[in-house]
Design a protein around this motif. Structure first.
Motif, mmCIF file in Angstrom:
data_model
loop_
_atom_site.group_PDB
_atom_site.id
_atom_site.type_symbol
_atom_site.label_atom_id
_atom_site.label_comp_id
_atom_site.label_asym_id
_atom_site.label_seq_id
_atom_site.Cartn_x
_atom_site.Cartn_y
_atom_site.Cartn_z
ATOM 1 N N ARG A 363 0.839 -1.207 0.000
ATOM 2 C CA ARG A 363 0.000 0.000 0.000
ATOM 3 C C ARG A 363 0.877 1.262 0.000
ATOM 4 O O ARG A 363 0.552 2.267 -0.626
ATOM 5 C CB ARG A 363 -0.944 0.018 1.220
ATOM 6 C CG ARG A 363 -2.060 -0.975 1.225
ATOM 7 C CD ARG A 363 -3.188 -0.733 0.241
ATOM 8 N NE ARG A 363 -3.708 0.596 0.042
ATOM 9 C CZ ARG A 363 -4.901 1.040 0.392
ATOM 10 N NH1 ARG A 363 -5.738 0.225 1.012
ATOM 11 N NH2 ARG A 363 -5.307 2.257 0.124
ATOM 12 N N LEU A 364 1.982 1.185 0.726
ATOM 13 C CA LEU A 364 2.902 2.330 0.783
ATOM 14 C C LEU A 364 3.461 2.616 -0.619
ATOM 15 O O LEU A 364 3.399 3.738 -1.120
ATOM 16 C CB LEU A 364 4.042 1.996 1.757
ATOM 17 C CG LEU A 364 5.169 3.008 1.855
ATOM 18 C CD1 LEU A 364 4.717 4.193 2.707
ATOM 19 C CD2 LEU A 364 6.418 2.386 2.481
ATOM 20 N N LYS A 365 3.978 1.566 -1.236
ATOM 21 C CA LYS A 365 4.646 1.764 -2.535
ATOM 22 C C LYS A 365 3.654 2.181 -3.616
ATOM 23 O O LYS A 365 4.021 2.888 -4.558
ATOM 24 C CB LYS A 365 5.464 0.536 -2.909
ATOM 25 C CG LYS A 365 6.734 0.605 -2.056
ATOM 26 C CD LYS A 365 7.652 -0.535 -2.025
ATOM 27 C CE LYS A 365 8.691 -0.235 -0.916
ATOM 28 N NZ LYS A 365 9.188 -1.387 -0.211
ATOM 29 N N LEU A 435 2.526 -1.806 16.244
ATOM 30 C CA LEU A 435 2.772 -3.100 15.581
ATOM 31 C C LEU A 435 1.549 -4.016 15.585
ATOM 32 O O LEU A 435 1.500 -4.991 14.840
ATOM 33 C CB LEU A 435 3.946 -3.828 16.250
ATOM 34 C CG LEU A 435 5.261 -3.057 16.360
ATOM 35 C CD1 LEU A 435 6.355 -3.946 16.941
ATOM 36 C CD2 LEU A 435 5.710 -2.505 15.009
ATOM 37 N N ILE A 436 0.570 -3.684 16.410
ATOM 38 C CA ILE A 436 -0.638 -4.510 16.475
ATOM 39 C C ILE A 436 -1.586 -4.229 15.320
ATOM 40 O O ILE A 436 -2.633 -4.857 15.199
ATOM 41 C CB ILE A 436 -1.404 -4.265 17.793
ATOM 42 C CG1 ILE A 436 -1.644 -2.759 17.956
ATOM 43 C CG2 ILE A 436 -0.681 -4.857 18.980
ATOM 44 C CD1 ILE A 436 -2.686 -2.413 18.984
ATOM 45 N N ILE A 437 -1.244 -3.277 14.465
ATOM 46 C CA ILE A 437 -2.152 -2.870 13.382
ATOM 47 C C ILE A 437 -2.558 -4.097 12.533
ATOM 48 O O ILE A 437 -1.723 -4.954 12.233
ATOM 49 C CB ILE A 437 -1.506 -1.753 12.522
ATOM 50 C CG1 ILE A 437 -2.552 -1.078 11.641
ATOM 51 C CG2 ILE A 437 -0.336 -2.275 11.695
ATOM 52 C CD1 ILE A 437 -2.093 0.250 11.035
ATOM 53 N N THR A 438 -3.837 -4.145 12.172
ATOM 54 C CA THR A 438 -4.320 -5.269 11.357
ATOM 55 C C THR A 438 -4.291 -4.876 9.877
ATOM 56 O O THR A 438 -4.134 -3.690 9.540
ATOM 57 C CB THR A 438 -5.779 -5.609 11.719
ATOM 58 O OG1 THR A 438 -6.586 -4.457 11.403
ATOM 59 C CG2 THR A 438 -5.933 -5.959 13.187
ATOM 60 N N GLU A 439 -4.513 -5.846 9.009
ATOM 61 C CA GLU A 439 -4.524 -5.536 7.572
ATOM 62 C C GLU A 439 -5.662 -4.572 7.239
ATOM 63 O O GLU A 439 -5.500 -3.673 6.420
ATOM 64 C CB GLU A 439 -4.638 -6.825 6.755
ATOM 65 C CG GLU A 439 -3.397 -7.682 6.908
ATOM 66 C CD GLU A 439 -3.172 -8.642 5.760
ATOM 67 O OE1 GLU A 439 -4.100 -8.833 4.946
ATOM 68 O OE2 GLU A 439 -2.060 -9.184 5.660
ATOM 69 N N ASP A 440 -6.812 -4.733 7.893
ATOM 70 C CA ASP A 440 -7.927 -3.823 7.629
ATOM 71 C C ASP A 440 -7.575 -2.389 8.062
ATOM 72 O O ASP A 440 -7.912 -1.421 7.395
ATOM 73 C CB ASP A 440 -9.193 -4.265 8.388
ATOM 74 C CG ASP A 440 -9.823 -5.491 7.719
ATOM 75 O OD1 ASP A 440 -9.418 -5.812 6.589
ATOM 76 O OD2 ASP A 440 -10.694 -6.120 8.360
ATOM 77 N N ASP A 443 -5.358 -0.808 5.580
ATOM 78 C CA ASP A 443 -6.156 -0.299 4.458
ATOM 79 C C ASP A 443 -6.810 1.031 4.821
ATOM 80 O O ASP A 443 -6.785 1.977 4.033
ATOM 81 C CB ASP A 443 -7.239 -1.317 4.066
ATOM 82 C CG ASP A 443 -6.683 -2.393 3.140
ATOM 83 O OD1 ASP A 443 -5.731 -2.090 2.394
ATOM 84 O OD2 ASP A 443 -7.190 -3.523 3.173
ATOM 85 N N GLU A 444 -7.376 1.094 6.015
ATOM 86 C CA GLU A 444 -8.057 2.317 6.458
ATOM 87 C C GLU A 444 -7.064 3.501 6.452
ATOM 88 O O GLU A 444 -7.373 4.592 5.971
ATOM 89 C CB GLU A 444 -8.593 2.078 7.878
ATOM 90 C CG GLU A 444 -9.547 3.137 8.389
ATOM 91 C CD GLU A 444 -9.954 2.861 9.855
ATOM 92 O OE1 GLU A 444 -9.733 1.761 10.374
ATOM 93 O OE2 GLU A 444 -10.484 3.814 10.467
ATOM 94 N N MET A 445 -5.852 3.228 6.938
ATOM 95 C CA MET A 445 -4.837 4.287 7.023
ATOM 96 C C MET A 445 -4.455 4.787 5.621
ATOM 97 O O MET A 445 -4.445 5.990 5.352
ATOM 98 C CB MET A 445 -3.616 3.700 7.749
ATOM 99 C CG MET A 445 -2.521 4.677 8.013
ATOM 100 S SD MET A 445 -1.289 3.967 9.139
ATOM 101 C CE MET A 445 -0.331 3.023 7.995
#
Ligand code: PLP
Length: 457
Positions: A363-365, A435-440, A443-445
């Motif tokens: 997502r970053l790239k 670091l606990i961030i989920t894949e969803d 995406d939101e970020m």
């Protein structure tokens, strides 16, 4: 409406503007009307009105396990009730001894002596002081110079600021220039057109060797490097860079200090990145930040047995490393670190980081597709989007460069309206979420970021 502590948010804003001299505060008009952080849970911060923000920079790259963990509060309270403090000069204690052992086990190779500090700056300061102390004891007291890198950041004590190489940070403050030589930018993004990354790496390794030879190896104490230059813009060095620079250091009897204040404790999917990610066992490693996930301040500088053995012995009884803090090994901070590590182990957070990294990096790239994004780079759960105002549109080159300077802040402002905090750094936005961030949540970020970039373009 007042906060739960009974203070009117308008008063908080006013007193903050008038009296809290924040880090890196502008000397322009006083006060920045900052968002008031009132509560936090998981990856989210809330203001007094209950507006929710994703914490993109994860505090200051440090909130690994996320906010609002009751277990952390309980561990801190328990320790504060049973032993709130002891002099680190006079006493040992369970939390500091257990944590020292734990860090020695986690740190690369023979790095087994843990010197506790109050944060990252004091950890770097202690590492640099130890390098000089070590050389004094070896009868090489002329070995005092440090080699550091442009765009590096190592802290805000006088000595750690001295080896920090961010131009803007140096402009109005004095540092000990005679103590340091800076190597030019290692960012592969700025290599000359047509040059391969391999050739760029050769050049960058050569920069170090040349600096040592020019200064005279007999005058150089240590090379200090972040595995990834974090606040310099998440600059990932070319592959092989750290291993080869370590070899250069070894050839010239120069210590290698790896500043892992950002990269340790899971940011790259490992406790320490030096050995598993960059294939090096440095002489000294510094860490802080994620060690306690920001629940309390604590740092450490971890020194190899080789160095300690070389300068210690029965005849050295009267030789003291005269460096330390009232709060070195603070029992409550150490108890917080131990609980933080326990949570990371129990929840398999290192593995989680490795699992969600491909999504985060993809997502970053993908941000590179925007015209204003020049480069989107990162590693593990850390990333940076570097922006430039596009050419044309009737703007002169000078106007464009001027606009570049606050493009990060303009993206941040748009993100803030949509519930995301990013860390603006001149023309860059930096991400290092909990670091606990989920894949969803990733995406939101990035969904919010993309909407913000589209509005700034
Ligand atoms: N070293 C690195 C690589 C950092 O990024 C920082 C802070 O951002 C420091 C040292 C200084 O740490 P502290 O702010 O805890 O003193």
């Amino acid at each position: 409406k007042t906060t739960s502590n009974g203070t009117d948010p308008r008063a908080i804003r006013q007193w903050d503007n008038e009296h809290f001299f924040h880090p890196w505060d502008s000397m322009g008009v006083a006060g920045m009307d900052r968002v008031i952080a009132h509560e936090a849970k998981g990856i989210y911060l809330y203001d007094p009105q209950g507006r929710r923000y994703i914490d993109g920079p994860g505090g200051m790259w440090n909130v690994q396990i996320g906010y609002g963990r009751e277990e952390m509060a309980q561990a801190i309270a328990r320790q504060a009730m049973s032993l709130s403090y002891h002099s680190p000069w006079a006493f040992a204690s369970e939390p500091s001894a257990v944590l020292a052992k734990k860090l020695a086990d986690m740190a690369p190779g023979d790095l087994n002596s843990v010197f506790f500090t109050t944060g990252g700056s004091s950890a770097v300061d202690s590492a640099l002081r130890f390098a000089q102390f070590y050389n004094n004891l070896r009868g090489k007291s002329q070995k005092k110079l440090f080699i550091a890198r442009e765009k590096g950041y190592h802290g805000s004590t006088y000595l750690s600021a001295t080896v920090s190489g961010k131009e803007r940070d140096k402009s109005f403050l004095d540092t000990e220039k005679r103590l340091v030589r800076f190597l030019p930018n290692v960012n592969p993004y700025v290599r000359p057109e047509g040059m391969s990354v391999e050739d760029w790496c050769d050049l960058k390794v050569q920069d170090l060797e040349t600096a040592i030879v020019e200064a005279g190896p007999e005058n150089v104490a240590a090379f200090i490097a972040e595995p990834i230059l974090a606040s310099g813009g998440v600059i990932v060095p070319p592959p092989g860079y750290h291993r080869r620079t370590l070899e250069v250091c070894r050839r010239h009897d120069v210590l290698y200090i790896s500043d892992e204040v950002v990269t340790a404790f899971g940011r790259l999917g490992h406790w320490f990145a030096s050995e598993p990610v960059f294939d090096i066992v440095p002489d000294i490693v510094t860490c802080a930040k994620g060690l306690t996930s920001g629940y309390l301040p604590l740092g450490a500088c971890i020194i190899s047995d080789r160095l300690i053995d070389e300068v210690s012995g029965p005849d050295r009884e009267s030789v003291l490393f005269s460096n330390g803090y009232t709060y070195s090994g603070h029992p409550v901070c150490c108890a917080a670190a131990l609980k933080n590590i326990e949570i990371m182990e129990r929840e398999n957070l290192l593995e989680h980081v490795r699992q969600v990294t491909p999504k985060f990096q993809a997502r970053l790239k993908a941000q590179s597709r925007f015209e204003i994004v020049g480069d989107a780079r990162g590693m593990g759960l850390v990333g940076c989007v570097e922006c430039h105002v596009p050419e044309g549109r009737g703007r002169s080159e000078a106007d464009r460069l001027e606009l570049d300077k606050d493009i990060g802040a303009r993206i941040d402002a748009k993100c803030e309206e949509m519930g995301l905090i990013v860390r603006p750094l001149i023309n860059m936005c930096v991400f290092s979420p909990p670091l606990i961030i989920t894949e969803d949540e990733i995406d939101e970020m990035f969904d919010i970021l993309e909407r913000a970039i589209a509005r700034v373009e």
